[in-house]
Design an enzyme around this catalytic site. Structure first.
Site, PDB file in Angstrom:
ATOM      1  N   VAL A   1       0.815  -1.207   0.057  1.00 46.88           N
ATOM      2  CA  VAL A   1       0.129   0.019  -0.074  1.00 46.88           C
ATOM      3  C   VAL A   1       0.842   1.208  -0.051  1.00 46.88           C
ATOM      4  O   VAL A   1       1.874   1.316   0.617  1.00 46.88           O
ATOM      5  CB  VAL A   1      -0.896  -0.069   1.383  1.00 46.88           C
ATOM      6  CG1 VAL A   1      -0.201  -0.075   2.728  1.00 46.88           C
ATOM      7  CG2 VAL A   1      -2.093   1.013   1.102  1.00 46.88           C
ATOM      8  N   ASP A   2       0.489   2.147  -0.759  1.00 48.96           N
ATOM      9  CA  ASP A   2       1.113   3.353  -0.937  1.00 48.96           C
ATOM     10  C   ASP A   2       0.700   4.296   0.490  1.00 48.96           C
ATOM     11  O   ASP A   2      -0.229   4.096   0.860  1.00 48.96           O
ATOM     12  CB  ASP A   2       0.662   4.302  -2.210  1.00 48.96           C
ATOM     13  CG  ASP A   2       1.164   5.681  -2.171  1.00 48.96           C
ATOM     14  OD1 ASP A   2       2.359   5.821  -2.071  1.00 48.96           O
ATOM     15  OD2 ASP A   2       0.296   6.654  -2.617  1.00 48.96           O
ATOM     16  N   LYS A   3       1.466   5.348   0.845  1.00 51.86           N
ATOM     17  CA  LYS A   3       0.969   6.068   1.848  1.00 51.86           C
ATOM     18  C   LYS A   3       0.205   7.139   1.579  1.00 51.86           C
ATOM     19  O   LYS A   3      -0.997   7.428   2.030  1.00 51.86           O
ATOM     20  CB  LYS A   3       2.437   6.686   2.588  1.00 51.86           C
ATOM     21  CG  LYS A   3       2.053   7.547   4.125  1.00 51.86           C
ATOM     22  CD  LYS A   3       3.344   7.570   4.674  1.00 51.86           C
ATOM     23  CE  LYS A   3       4.182   8.881   3.950  1.00 51.86           C
ATOM     24  NZ  LYS A   3       3.604  10.287   3.955  1.00 51.86           N
TER      25      LYS A   3
END
Length: 722
Positions: A386-388
């Site tokens: 997951v990207d932040k």
């Protein structure tokens, strides 16, 4: 549903025989689709009206005293059955016969192959028996009369037509969700041009047009509010019942409902570029795509027909050789029954029906499925990368601090002329915070990254003039560069600035470290090759993210954060959310590589992100998941889009995927179970114990009931709680 099969007209697929789906969804039932349903319905009623008397006459020998046979006589009854069954088989059932013939010619064996063989075998044998009864051997007669199977041909045709009507109606109900979405867009809009307001069709709206939206009206296209303020009901996109306040500068989406105020907006995306149009297209595309499990059904179907024909031929020979009298009649009954009951209609419907209903169900909760394979695979992923920014966090950072550093004179600022100390040592200078912000905003106004939006917003809030930038270029995951007031300017993270040869990066490092430990993101601004200062911004974690992470852990997923941010900021966010693993300072290429490494290690990986820098990783994952508030490139690279931009939607998507997978397995069980049980019964395996055979009509009823079971089970997905 078959890959590569397209046609300009509505009709049947030459491979599987199923009805072709419209490639472009419309706001009304396509005329050809509606016409096909009407035609199939008329054909079914024709088959029913003419077929019922044939069925009664054909079953006369089962009635006490054989009343019709006594009244009419055997041959008269046969001629009546011939006259009534011919319209059923050759008028009502003509589409079934043509599909069966096409499958034989092209060698794409399917359910219509068996239907055609079963119907024509029973009807043609009956015709021969009626015309040449005296020449038939005694083994082919019962009580001295030839046995007719006109009722089997008529009954099978009527039952299959009923299944076709049910299938077409199911497709129509599934398409109703798409048509409801399309119907959200108004037909006209109030366009302002040269001070004159006029109502124009939606097709005439172009990007840049000024539109007036009044209270109670639906917004026509995607755009930005220029004047006024209001509250907008965006439930059709987000599922949230509370209206959202909008004012000048805020974006609005076509199809959403304006409530309390009036405003003037500038159209930015029209036609197929609007979010609503893309949603409709993605749902339609997903409903036409194929799940991996469908390949199993395809492989089975490819060998199923030849095997069934062989079983039918073997059944005929065994009954003809070893069966009791009348051998020929019993052999025909059993062979035809095998052909009919083995019809793989349910096998053909098992996966497509579940996918179609599941995709429509997901759309109701803001889960847009672009590929059926993504919906099926999501249920078995065990790792979420997951990207932040914009995924775990709100994606709307705010500038909190500007730290300037000393640099050397000889540069121009947005508010001054170049400093020229020719022949003298150039003394160090320190740009004012607002000048630093102006340099950064001049470039960031061309970027769609959330941090860029924060910088531009901060400059405008301070009333600063944002200069034009030339030679703009972006490096995803690194930074942006261009010329501002004649000076080369770079804005990006520290590692990227270091790669570009920027000097002075050690300035105010202690202060920067403290900000990063607090979870704030810092970007550097360099002018003429030397660091001018840092801009710090904070991006709050979404209020729903922690709950979503807990639910994903309960579902058995390992969470890996992949972010271009520095390690200190990433670790702060990870600790707060309980994320299992963190990879910081990763470029788009490195995100792609990490996803590939996880897959190579045997993990089933889903990737969730919202930016251009996430696109390679989204495409490399088993399932790519884009946030609905992200970039178009991210959405095109992902198999699933969460319209709300909320990871709780991913939890729902996983539940939906698992429900669809269960439903498909159940449907395949129905399809195979009917054949596994029905074929031996049709072949007469119970005759030695019961003395009875399975009539082809009953075999046709069992085959149709398998279709009903599959369709009914798939429709249960519409009521699935996510």
């Amino acid at each position: 549903m078959c890959p590569g099969v397209e046609d300009d007209e509505h009709g049947a697929c030459p491979h599987c025989g199923m009805a072709l789906e419209s490639a472009l969804p419309t706001d009304d039932v396509p005329p050809a689709e509606a016409a096909e349903l009407r035609e199939m319905t008329r054909r079914f009623w024709l088959a029913l009206v003419f077929g019922l008397p044939v069925l009664v006459l054909g079953m006369d020998h089962l009635l006490p005293g054989q009343p019709f046979m006594h009244w009419l006589g055997h041959r008269v009854s046969g001629w009546i059955q011939l006259a009534l069954s011919a319209p059923v088989v050759f008028l009502a059932g003509w589409p079934l016969l043509t599909r069966g013939w096409r499958s034989l010619v092209t060698r794409n064996f399917n359910m219509f192959t068996l239907i055609g063989l079963g119907v024509m075998a029973s009807w043609c044998y009956s015709l021969v028996a009626l015309l040449f009864e005296d020449f038939l051997p005694a083994a082919a007669k019962h009580d001295g009369h030839a046995v007719f199977y006109f009722e089997a041909a008529a009954g099978i045709t009527a039952l299959v037509l009923l299944g076709q009507v049910m299938e077409l109606r199911a497709h129509r109900r599934t398409g109703a969700a798409l048509r409801a979405l399309i119907g959200l867009a108004p037909k006209t809009a109030a366009r302002l041009r040269d001070g004159v307001e006029e109502q124009v069709p939606l097709e005439q709206i172009v990007a840049g047009d000024q539109l007036r939206v009044r209270p109670g009206e639906r917004i026509a296209v995607d755009g930005v509010i220029r004047e006024g303020r209001s509250t907008v009901d965006e439930a059709m996109l987000t599922g949230e019942p509370l209206p959202v306040e909008k004012q000048a500068g805020d974006k609005v989406t076509g199809g959403t409902l304006n409530q309390t105020g009036a405003f003037v907006m500038r159209a930015e995306k029209v036609g197929r570029e609007t979010l609503l149009a893309r949603i409709v297209q993605m749902v339609a595309q997903a409903q036409r795509s194929r799940a991996p499990v469908q390949r199993l059904a395809d492989r089975v179907a490819a060998v199923f027909v030849p095997v069934v024909v062989s079983i039918a031929a073997l059944t005929f020979l065994l009954w003809l050789t070893f069966g009791p009298e009348p051998r020929l009649a019993n052999a025909v009954v059993c062979a035809v029954a095998v052909l009919v009951i083995a019809c793989p209609c349910a096998l053909g419907l098992a996966t497509p029906m579940s996918i179609m209903i599941g995709v429509g169900r997901g759309a109701q909760d803001g889960i847009l499925v672009r590929e059926a394979a993504a919906l099926e695979t999501l249920g078995i992923v065990d790792t979420l990368a997951v990207d932040k920014t914009g995924t775990l966090t709100a994606g709307k950072p705010e500038v909190t601090q500007i730290l300037t550093s000393e640099m050397w004179a000889g540069v121009a600022t947005p508010q001054t002329t170049p400093i020229n100390n020719a022949g003298l040592p150039t003394p160090p200078i320190k740009l004012a915070g607002q000048e630093l912000l102006q340099f950064a905003a001049a470039l960031e106004q061309h970027s769609e990254h959330p941090l860029a939006t924060a910088v531009v917003r901060a400059a405008r809030q301070r009333g600063l003039t944002i200069s034009a930038a030339e030679s703009f270029r972006a490096t995803p995951g690194g930074g942006i560069e261009g010329n501002v007031v004649g000076q080369p300017v770079l804005v990006g993270n520290e590692s990227w600035l270091h790669e570009r040869g920027v000097t002075g990066l050690d300035a105010r490092r202690d202060e920067i470290a403290v900000l990063q430990q607090r979870g704030q993101t810092t970007i550097g601004v360099a002018v003429a090759g030397r660091l001018a200062g840092w801009i710090a911004a904070t991006d709050p974690i979404k209020a729903t993210t922690a709950e979503a992470i807990r639910e994903l852990h309960r579902l058995g997923l390992k969470i890996v954060m992949l972010t271009g941010d520095i390690a200190a900021t990433a670790q702060t966010v990870a600790r707060e959310l309980g994320i299992d693993e963190v990879r910081a300072r990763v470029t788009p290429t490195e995100k792609h590589r990490v996803v590939q490494e996880l897959r190579a290690a045997g993990r089933r990986v889903a990737m969730a992100g919202d930016g251009i820098n996430d696109a390679p990783a989204l495409a490399a994952a088993d399932v790519g998941i884009a946030m609905g508030n992200g970039t178009d490139i991210a959405m095109q690279s992902a198999g699933i889009t969460l319209v709300k931009g909320d990871l709780r939607g991913l939890v729902k998507a996983i539940h939906l995927s698992r429900a669809v997978r269960r439903n498909i397995r159940q449907n395949l069980f129905f399809a195979f179970a009917y054949n596994a049980i029905g074929i031996p019964l049709a072949a007469g395996v119970l005759y030695p114990f019961t003395g009875t055979l399975l009539s082809p009509v009953l075999a046709g009823a069992a085959m149709s009931f398998s279709d009903v079971s599959v369709v009914g089970n798939a429709l249960r997905l519409r009521r699935t709680r996510l």
